[in-house]
Every structure is written in structure tokens, then in C-alpha cells.
Design a protein around this motif. Structure first.
Motif, PDB file in Angstrom:
ATOM      1  N   GLU A  86      30.860  22.553   8.909  1.00 56.31           N
ATOM      2  CA  GLU A  86      31.338  23.921   9.025  1.00 56.31           C
ATOM      3  C   GLU A  86      30.213  24.940   9.104  1.00 56.31           C
ATOM      4  O   GLU A  86      30.452  26.117   9.408  1.00 56.31           O
ATOM      5  N   THR A 124      31.082  26.330  16.441  1.00 55.56           N
ATOM      6  CA  THR A 124      32.111  25.394  16.929  1.00 55.56           C
ATOM      7  C   THR A 124      31.674  24.709  18.211  1.00 55.56           C
ATOM      8  O   THR A 124      31.860  23.487  18.372  1.00 55.56           O
ATOM      9  N   ASP A 125      31.104  25.460  19.129  1.00 55.45           N
ATOM     10  CA  ASP A 125      30.674  24.859  20.393  1.00 55.45           C
ATOM     11  C   ASP A 125      29.623  23.779  20.167  1.00 55.45           C
ATOM     12  O   ASP A 125      29.671  22.708  20.791  1.00 55.45           O
TER      13      ASP A 125
END
Length: 514
Positions: free
Chosen positions: A338, A342-343
Motif C-alpha cells: 500500500e 497503484t500503477d
């Protein structure tokens, strides 16, 4: 090489490896030089490398002996034999043995009346002269065979600066330091360590600047060494570390700086440190040493201060990359995904599809593979070693990715880690990151970022607890010294470090120039 067991003794005991501590019965030198030669050869067990020349048909007969290859035969002829022969023939009636000895152009090392001391001087590379009717032996020094040419050190290259490096001759190394520091307070103190090898060790420092407590501690540890063999300064460094504070001897961080450049050693002596020179090696040990000293290079003081500061900060960054990057990759991909975008997370997940190993095993395999390639490139002949390392790394990395054993990301991580490990000016210091990297990866694979933080705290506590000859290893940061920050993380300009005149303070060096 056969290693002998040795036992740690108290620091206050006298050195057993010095010549004075050997309690051997002394054999007096006789007036006959032939008898003296026989007794000396008996002490040396008639070794085949002892060269003996007799000159018994002269008005004052004499004989000389030396060790082949250690002493230059041509220098013996020019400095010893020819002066003795010419002076004997020039005046056959009035020449006494002492007057003949004064005609030798080479300097005396010492004059002894003991066969054992003469034999010991012989194995240290001196020429022994025996004169008929004289019950003393003349030990002549300074006639050593030619040594390796003075060249630029390969382990500490610079873009700008002197191109001189130490060699294996202790006499030449002391002369190089004398050329750098022309000060009457520069001291050289000699001693012999190793009961079998009798390796000469010289301690160099500046009187008035050296810390007397550090000097006493160094002499204590040198005198406490019980070793039969000392061949290189690295062996001496390990023995000296054994007598340090509890926990220092097994530290992965070097407690002495190993230097091959005379200008770097001269600068350290000028700062009040102590240089330990060992015969038969071009590497000089500097005590005390600190953590931040290993990020400094001699070139930092030959370039502009802003550029030197930038390069020094880059070294710190590269060291922490070589230590933390593989562990961060393992921790983030395994426990803390996390924390990344995200990419990037999707890209890493796509690359890892079909990889049969977890991230820790994947990174560990690539790290071990690169370490093998690095050591193989060092041990192979220099003409093909670098090529094999580069080609091997490219071929193995690409093949491993194509075979689906590792992901492209881990190849990038390991490559950047390896390149960063070469940035440190000290090779001995970069080894610490190479060793600790594997332990940190294990903590990262077990507990993620918390494991990295926990291991970092252990490492920091260990660093703060270390000392080098009684001086804190993390100084001047711990304990904090404001004046010491002028040349630690940053390299401030010289006019700020040397109290310039336009600041209202006196600078004796500028006064002398004016």
C-alpha cells in the motif's frame, strides 16, 4: 598458509615478539672474522641464501655476509667492499680496524658485540662486516634490493591530485611521508612484531598534535600481541581490534582506515591521528578512525568545496542505497504494497506473475549471483576479468528474466545496489554494507518495514557503542561536536575552517605569507 593458535594476554605484559624480549644466551664476537662467520652460520643453520665473501689476503683482513635478493649486490660492492679494499691498500701500516670501518660509505645501523644480534640484523636485511682483530660486528643498512616503482594506487584513484602511492618498502614509505610533512615534530617509532616473521612496524605521528591517550592505547595493544606471523597490515589490524572494547572485534565495520595514498596519511597525521606502517605492504593503518571518515576522499580537498560536498552527499546516498534497497523491495512487495502508487503496484504484480519464488528468495538468488560474479572478476586475469563480469551479469540477468525465474524489477534493484556499493572510497568499508544487506533482507522478509526499522535500530546502537582506540566511532555526530561538523557531512570552504583574517581572527599562515 598454516595458522597457529594464540592466546589473549593482559595488555600490561611486555611484548614477546620484540628482539629485546628474547632471552637467548649471547655469544661474544672474537677477533677472528673466520670464527665469527662460522658461528653466525651456525645460528642461521647454514641457510643457502647467506652470501659470504672473504678478503683475508689484505693487510687488515675482513669478511662480509648478507642475504641474497634482499640486499643489492651492486650496492654492497660500491658502498662496502670497494671502500674497504681501497683504504686497506692505500695505507698498510697505520690503518686500524675502526678507521677502516669509518671508510664505508653506507650508513651504520648499529655496532654489536654479539653473534646473535649480528645474525638478527642479517635477517632484517643488513650487511654484516667483520674486521680481523676487531671484536665487534658492523651492521650496515640502506643496501636493500630495488623495490616496486612508485605508481598511482589502484584502489584509491583520483581525478585531481598526486599520483603517488605507497610501496612495499618501509623506508620508501617513510620518505614519502617526509616529503608531505616537512616538520621536525614528525616522529617515527619502530618495533618488531611476530616471533617468527619479525615484521617491522613503524608508528608515525606529530608531537604536540597527537592525543597521548590514543598513543598509549595503541602501544599497549601492539605490545600485547602474541603472534608468530604478521605479513600484512590487515593481520595487524585484526589483532589490534581484539584488544578493543567488548564487542568491537566482531563488528562488520572497520575500526582503522586502510590508506594507500601518502597525501591522505599526511592529512590524517596533521589532524592528530596516528599512522601505522607495516613492512612489505603498501597499505597504512590510521588510528583513530570514525564512521564519517570512510566517506571522505583525498580528492575532496583538491576540488571546489561545493562540488566536493555534492560528491560526499552522493557517497552517503549510494551507501544507504546499497544497504537498504533490496530490503525495501522485499518488504514493500511482500508486506507493505500500500506504500507505493497503484500503477507501479500493478506493474510489479504483472512482472511477478509466474515467478515460482517469493520476493526474498528472488532477491537473494540475484544478490548471491552478483557477488559470485564480482569475486570471479577480481580473481581472474585483469585483461578478461571486467569483460567476464559485465557479460556474465547481462547474460545471466536477461536469461533469468526470460526463463521466468526472476522479475525485471529485481534485476534493476540488484544492479543499482551493486553499482552503489562501488561508490564508497574505502573498499573495506563497502564490505560492511555487502554483509549487512543479507541480514536486513532476512528481517524485511520476516517483518516487513518494521523488521527494517528494528534492524536499523540495532545497527545504530552498535555503531554508537563502537570506539577506535578509545575514541567514539560516530564522532563528531555522537557525541555531537559543532566544530567537527565543518568537515563531516559537508566540506566547508577552507577560509571558514582556518579562521580567516577578514573575520577578525588571526591566521598565522596568512601572516607569514604577507
Amino acid at each position: 598458509m598454516r595458522r597457529k593458535r594464540w592466546k589473549k594476554r593482559a595488555l600490561t605484559t611486555p611484548p614477546s615478539s620484540s628482539a629485546e624480549s628474547k632471552q637467548q644466551p649471547k655469544t661474544a664476537i672474537e677477533a677472528s672474522c673466520e670464527e665469527n662467520i662460522k658461528k653466525t652460520l651456525n645460528v642461521l643453520h647454514h641457510s643457502s641464501d647467506v652470501k659470504v665473501s672473504y678478503f683475508l689476503d689484505l693487510p687488515v683482513p675482513f669478511a662480509i655476509c648478507w642475504l641474497l635478493e634482499i640486499v643489492d649486490n651492486q650496492k654492497v660492492n660500491e658502498s662496502v667492499i670497494h671502500p674497504l679494499v681501497n683504504n686497506t691498500d692505500s695505507d698498510k701500516e697505520n690503518k686500524s680496524p675502526v678507521e677502516l670501518a669509518d671508510s664505508i660509505s653506507a650508513p651504520y645501523h648499529k655496532i654489536t658485540d654479539s653473534i646473535e644480534e649480528a645474525a638478527e640484523s642479517l635477517i632484517h636485511g643488513h650487511v654484516i662486516v667483520w674486521l680481523e682483530g676487531d671484536k665487534t660486528a658492523y651492521c650496515i643498512s640502506g643496501l636493500g634490493s630495488p623495490t616496486r616503482e612508485i605508481t598511482e594506487p589502484s584502489s584509491q584513484t583520483v581525478i585531481r591530485g598526486p599520483r603517488l602511492g605507497f610501496v612495499e618498502s618501509l623506508q620508501i614509505n617513510t620518505a614519502l611521508l617526509r616529503r608531505q610533512i616537512r616538520n621536525t615534530n614528525l616522529r617515527f617509532q619502530s618495533m618488531y612484531i611476530g616471533s617468527d616473521t619479525q615484521t617491522e612496524v613503524q608508528i608515525s605521528y606529530l608531537t604536540g598534535k597527537v592525543d597521548e591517550n590514543v598513543l598509549k592505547e595503541l602501544y599497549k595493544r601492539l605490545h600485547a600481541i602474541r603472534a608468530e606471523e604478521i605479513y600484512e597490515s590487515g593481520m595487524l589490524e585484526e589483532y589490534l581490534g581484539t584488544f578493543g572494547r567488548k564487542g568491537s572485534w566482531y563488528s562488520p565495520f572497520p575500526l582503522a582506515q586502510s590508506v594507500e595514498r601518502p597525501d591522505a596519511v599526511a592529512s590524517a597525521i596533521q589532524e592528530g591521528r596516528i599512522a601505522v606502517l607495516v613492512d612489505n605492504t603498501p597499505f597504512v593503518l590510521i588510528y583513530p578512525s570514525t564512521f564519517f571518515q570512510f566517506f571522505q576522499s583525498a580528492e575532496d580537498y583538491y576540488q571546489r568545496f561545493d562540488f566536493s560536498t555534492l560528491i560526499r552527499m552522493l557517497r552517503f546516498l549510494a551507501y544507504f542505497i546499497s544497504l537498504y534497497l533490496p530490503s525495501l523491495y522485499v518488504a514493500i512487495t511482500t508486506f507493505n504494497p500500500e506504500l507505493i502508487a497503484t500503477d507501479l503496484l500493478v506493474s510489479l504484480s504483472t512482472q511477478r506473475e509466474g515467478i515460482p519464488f517469493p520476493a526474498f528468495i528472488e532477491a537473494l538468488l540475484m544478490e548471491i549471483t552478483f557477488e559470485i560474479l564480482r569475486e570471479g572478476g577480481i580473481r581472474m586475469p585483469r585483461t578478461i576479468g571486467p569483460a567476464i563480469s559485465i557479460v556474465g551479469a547481462i547474460v545471466l540477468g536477461e536469461s533469468a528474466v526470460m526463463a521466468g525465474l526472476v522479475s525485471p524489477a529485481v534485476v534493476i534493484v540488484v544492479s543499482l545496489t551493486a553499482i552503489s556499493s562501488f561508490v564508497a572510497p574505502s573498499y573495506d568499508f563497502s564490505i560492511s554494507a555487502r554483509m549487512l544487506r543479507f541480514f536486513m533482507m532476512l528481517f524485511a522478509a520476516s517483518y516487513g518495514l518494521f523488521g527494517i526499522l528494528f534492524f536499523s535500530l540495532i545497527l545504530l546502537i552498535h555503531l554508537v557503542s563502537l570506539d577506535s582506540m578509545g575514541k567514539p566511532y560516530m564522532s563528531p555526530l555522537a557525541p555531537f561536536d559543532l566544530k567537527g561538523q565543518k568537515d563531516t557531512l559537508l566540506r566547508l570552504p577552507f577560509w571558514l575552517r582556518n579562521a580567516p583574517i577578514f573575520k577578525g581572527k588571526t591566521n598565522k599562515y596568512r601572516e607569514n605569507v604577507e
